[in-house]
Design an enzyme around this catalytic site. Structure first.
Site, PDB file in Angstrom:
ATOM      1  N   HIS A  54       0.858  -1.195   0.000  1.00  0.00           N
ATOM      2  CA  HIS A  54       0.000   0.000   0.000  1.00  0.00           C
ATOM      3  C   HIS A  54       0.893   1.244   0.000  1.00  0.00           C
ATOM      4  O   HIS A  54       1.455   1.623   1.025  1.00  0.00           O
ATOM      5  CB  HIS A  54      -0.907  -0.005   1.242  1.00  0.00           C
ATOM      6  CG  HIS A  54      -1.930   1.091   1.238  1.00  0.00           C
ATOM      7  ND1 HIS A  54      -3.289   0.860   1.351  1.00  0.00           N
ATOM      8  CD2 HIS A  54      -1.798   2.435   1.130  1.00  0.00           C
ATOM      9  CE1 HIS A  54      -3.946   2.004   1.323  1.00  0.00           C
ATOM     10  NE2 HIS A  54      -3.054   2.981   1.189  1.00  0.00           N
ATOM     11  N   HIS A  56       1.271   5.249  -2.098  1.00  0.00           N
ATOM     12  CA  HIS A  56       0.735   6.223  -3.074  1.00  0.00           C
ATOM     13  C   HIS A  56       1.905   6.817  -3.851  1.00  0.00           C
ATOM     14  O   HIS A  56       2.440   7.870  -3.485  1.00  0.00           O
ATOM     15  CB  HIS A  56      -0.043   7.314  -2.351  1.00  0.00           C
ATOM     16  CG  HIS A  56      -1.281   6.808  -1.677  1.00  0.00           C
ATOM     17  ND1 HIS A  56      -2.525   6.869  -2.256  1.00  0.00           N
ATOM     18  CD2 HIS A  56      -1.449   6.181  -0.494  1.00  0.00           C
ATOM     19  CE1 HIS A  56      -3.423   6.324  -1.443  1.00  0.00           C
ATOM     20  NE2 HIS A  56      -2.793   5.896  -0.362  1.00  0.00           N
ATOM     21  N   GLN A 149      -9.483   9.031  -5.056  1.00  0.00           N
ATOM     22  CA  GLN A 149      -9.124   9.783  -3.845  1.00  0.00           C
ATOM     23  C   GLN A 149     -10.244  10.732  -3.402  1.00  0.00           C
ATOM     24  O   GLN A 149     -10.469  10.928  -2.225  1.00  0.00           O
ATOM     25  CB  GLN A 149      -7.846  10.592  -4.097  1.00  0.00           C
ATOM     26  CG  GLN A 149      -7.407  11.474  -2.939  1.00  0.00           C
ATOM     27  CD  GLN A 149      -6.988  10.677  -1.718  1.00  0.00           C
ATOM     28  OE1 GLN A 149      -5.883  10.149  -1.679  1.00  0.00           O
ATOM     29  NE2 GLN A 149      -7.854  10.557  -0.715  1.00  0.00           N
ATOM     30  N   HIS A 207      -9.682   1.663   0.539  1.00  0.00           N
ATOM     31  CA  HIS A 207      -9.356   2.470   1.716  1.00  0.00           C
ATOM     32  C   HIS A 207     -10.631   2.436   2.565  1.00  0.00           C
ATOM     33  O   HIS A 207     -11.598   3.131   2.251  1.00  0.00           O
ATOM     34  CB  HIS A 207      -9.060   3.914   1.316  1.00  0.00           C
ATOM     35  CG  HIS A 207      -7.670   4.160   0.863  1.00  0.00           C
ATOM     36  ND1 HIS A 207      -7.152   3.602  -0.259  1.00  0.00           N
ATOM     37  CD2 HIS A 207      -6.658   4.908   1.419  1.00  0.00           C
ATOM     38  CE1 HIS A 207      -5.889   3.999  -0.398  1.00  0.00           C
ATOM     39  NE2 HIS A 207      -5.571   4.775   0.605  1.00  0.00           N
ATOM     40  N   GLU A 210     -11.020   4.564   7.231  1.00  0.00           N
ATOM     41  CA  GLU A 210      -9.797   5.194   7.748  1.00  0.00           C
ATOM     42  C   GLU A 210     -10.203   6.402   8.582  1.00  0.00           C
ATOM     43  O   GLU A 210     -10.003   7.559   8.213  1.00  0.00           O
ATOM     44  CB  GLU A 210      -8.857   5.607   6.606  1.00  0.00           C
ATOM     45  CG  GLU A 210      -7.481   6.019   7.119  1.00  0.00           C
ATOM     46  CD  GLU A 210      -6.523   6.451   6.023  1.00  0.00           C
ATOM     47  OE1 GLU A 210      -6.928   6.497   4.853  1.00  0.00           O
ATOM     48  OE2 GLU A 210      -5.353   6.742   6.346  1.00  0.00           O
ATOM     49  N   ASP A 306       2.507   3.360   2.912  1.00  0.00           N
ATOM     50  CA  ASP A 306       1.443   4.320   2.588  1.00  0.00           C
ATOM     51  C   ASP A 306       1.963   5.601   1.921  1.00  0.00           C
ATOM     52  O   ASP A 306       1.570   5.912   0.805  1.00  0.00           O
ATOM     53  CB  ASP A 306       0.610   4.662   3.829  1.00  0.00           C
ATOM     54  CG  ASP A 306      -0.806   5.113   3.481  1.00  0.00           C
ATOM     55  OD1 ASP A 306      -1.128   5.192   2.291  1.00  0.00           O
ATOM     56  OD2 ASP A 306      -1.592   5.378   4.402  1.00  0.00           O
TER      57      ASP A 306
END
Ligand code: FE2
Length: 414
Positions: A54, A56, A149, A207, A210, A306
């Site tokens: 995971h 980005h 996102q 996701h 979170e 992440d």
């Protein structure tokens, strides 16, 4: 043909040799008499490569591009990214992606799942990531998530952008249900995620929850849908922070259902201890999902980086050993057995999550991919946060590093 000698494998006291041919492991034994090029690994611990499931990559090193995230929350991070994205070319994006990949690989990573924002109609990030995936395919397993996102239903056309991302070649469907405008929209996004995964035969990585909000329970719906469709092992719930705040009786019921579906979990320990608990005074929550309890229940759970210097998190360098160190502290996983198996959280468990097990692991018939740690036991590796002395891909060195040498008056203490 090449032979690696004096190899210490996990859980084994006796050293072995590994024989490779055309990049494949063809033998593992105490003695391999075969005459060929030989590399002495000096009794160091050899494990399958680190996996970062995971990350980005389109965001790496963007922390300085926009306004600072003053509140340190997930939601302000999304706002800051939204303001600064859209001003990049594919080439600029690729330059940062390569910088991020190089950092991770120098720490021993050979597989990355990256969430690429597709709520940008120009698909700059996705185009860059697809090109990079092709360019690095011999040295890195790179999986791409079509990640909305800014939501699928938080504005018009979001779900269509995810679908377009899948058609362009993303490997996984992403979602962010806790960011949608209402609970019903979040649920709709989970239904859409599963529908798209089935339609295009893709993996799922959401996701999911979170947030510290205990009412955020999209995980329950995701798990139920993939259980019904029989695609639990192809599904991942990332973060699931709210499950760390859930009532025990609820968690008890859900554990059985997770076990039944085979769903995978990813926790991002450094990121979530930083982002969560921001509305708490004291006691202040740790922000992590129930990593220890998931693991104890035989549910696959792994750790991930992440972020690297982006609007959500100012640090991050791709060092999975550091992530592991934080993770086992925050999740309180330090029994002798947990320490011995800790490396699984950043190696095999990540590979299971990424559905890579047909080509991952140190066994005959598998590609000769492994890393060499500067330690002789699992305990030493974890306790010393051991560095990498070599990363091997298809039997060839991606790199070798000299272990640290110390000189000076301290030598008197030998
Ligand atoms: Fe993330």
């Amino acid at each position: 043909m090449k032979k690696f000698t004096n190899v210490r494998l996990k859980g084994q006291k006796e050293l072995v040799s590994i024989l490779t041919e055309d990049g494949i492991i063809t033998g593992i034994a105490k003695e391999i008499p075969q005459e060929c090029e030989t590399v002495d690994l000096e009794g160091k611990l050899v494990v399958p490569p680190y996996v970062d499931p995971h990350l980005h990559l389109d965001y790496v090193f963007t922390a300085e591009l926009g306004e600072q995230n003053d509140s340190g929350t997930l939601f302000e991070g999304i706002q800051r990214w939204s303001e600064s994205k859209g001003n990049m070319t594919v080439e600029q994006m690729k330059e940062r992606i390569y910088k991020g990949i190089r950092k991770e690989m120098l720490h021993g990573v050979q597989a990355i799942r990256t969430h690429i924002d597709v709520t940008d109609p120009t698909f700059t990030g996705l185009k860059a990531a697809l090109e990079v995936r092709e360019e690095v395919k011999d040295i890195l397993d790179l999986q791409i998530v079509a990640f909305p996102q800014e939501g699928m239903y938080a504005y018009k056309g979001g779900a269509e952008l995810v679908e377009e991302g899948l058609k362009m070649g993303a490997d996984c469907v992403g979602a962010i249900p806790h960011f949608e405008l209402a609970r019903e929209f979040g649920e709709k996004s989970i239904h859409k995620t599963v529908e798209l995964a089935l339609k295009y035969d893709k993996l799922i990585d959401v996701h999911c929850d979170e947030t510290d909000d205990t009412q955020s329970r999209f995980l329950e719906l995701l798990n139920a849908l993939v259980l019904m469709e029989g695609i639990g092992t192809r599904t991942t719930a990332s973060h699931t922070c709210s499950f760390g705040s859930a009532d025990n009786s609820y968690a008890f019921r859900m554990m059985k259902l997770f076990k039944k579906s085979g769903i995978n979990f990813i926790s991002c320990p450094t990121e979530n201890i930083y982002l969560e608990g921001r509305q708490d005074t004291y006691p202040k929550r740790r922000g992590l999902t129930r990593v220890k309890e998931l693991n104890d229940n035989g549910i696959n759970v792994c750790f991930a980086q992440d972020s690297m210097s982006d609007p959500w998190y100012p640090l991050g360098n791709g060092n999975m050993m550091m992530i592991l160190d934080h993770g086992i502290h925050i999740a309180q996983m330090m029994s002798p057995e947990e320490i011995t198996n800790a490396l699984d959280l950043v190696t095999t468990n990540g590979a299971v999550t990424m559905n890579l097990m047909d080509r991952y692991g140190i066994a005959e018939g598998k590609p000769a991919n492994f890393i060499v740690l500067n330690a002789k036991t699992e305990f030493e590796a974890v306790c010393e946060r051991a560095g990498i002395v070599a990363s091997v891909r298809r039997g060839e060195f991606l790199f070798r590093k000299e272990p640290e040498k110390v000189t000076g008056a301290i030598d008197l203490l030998k």
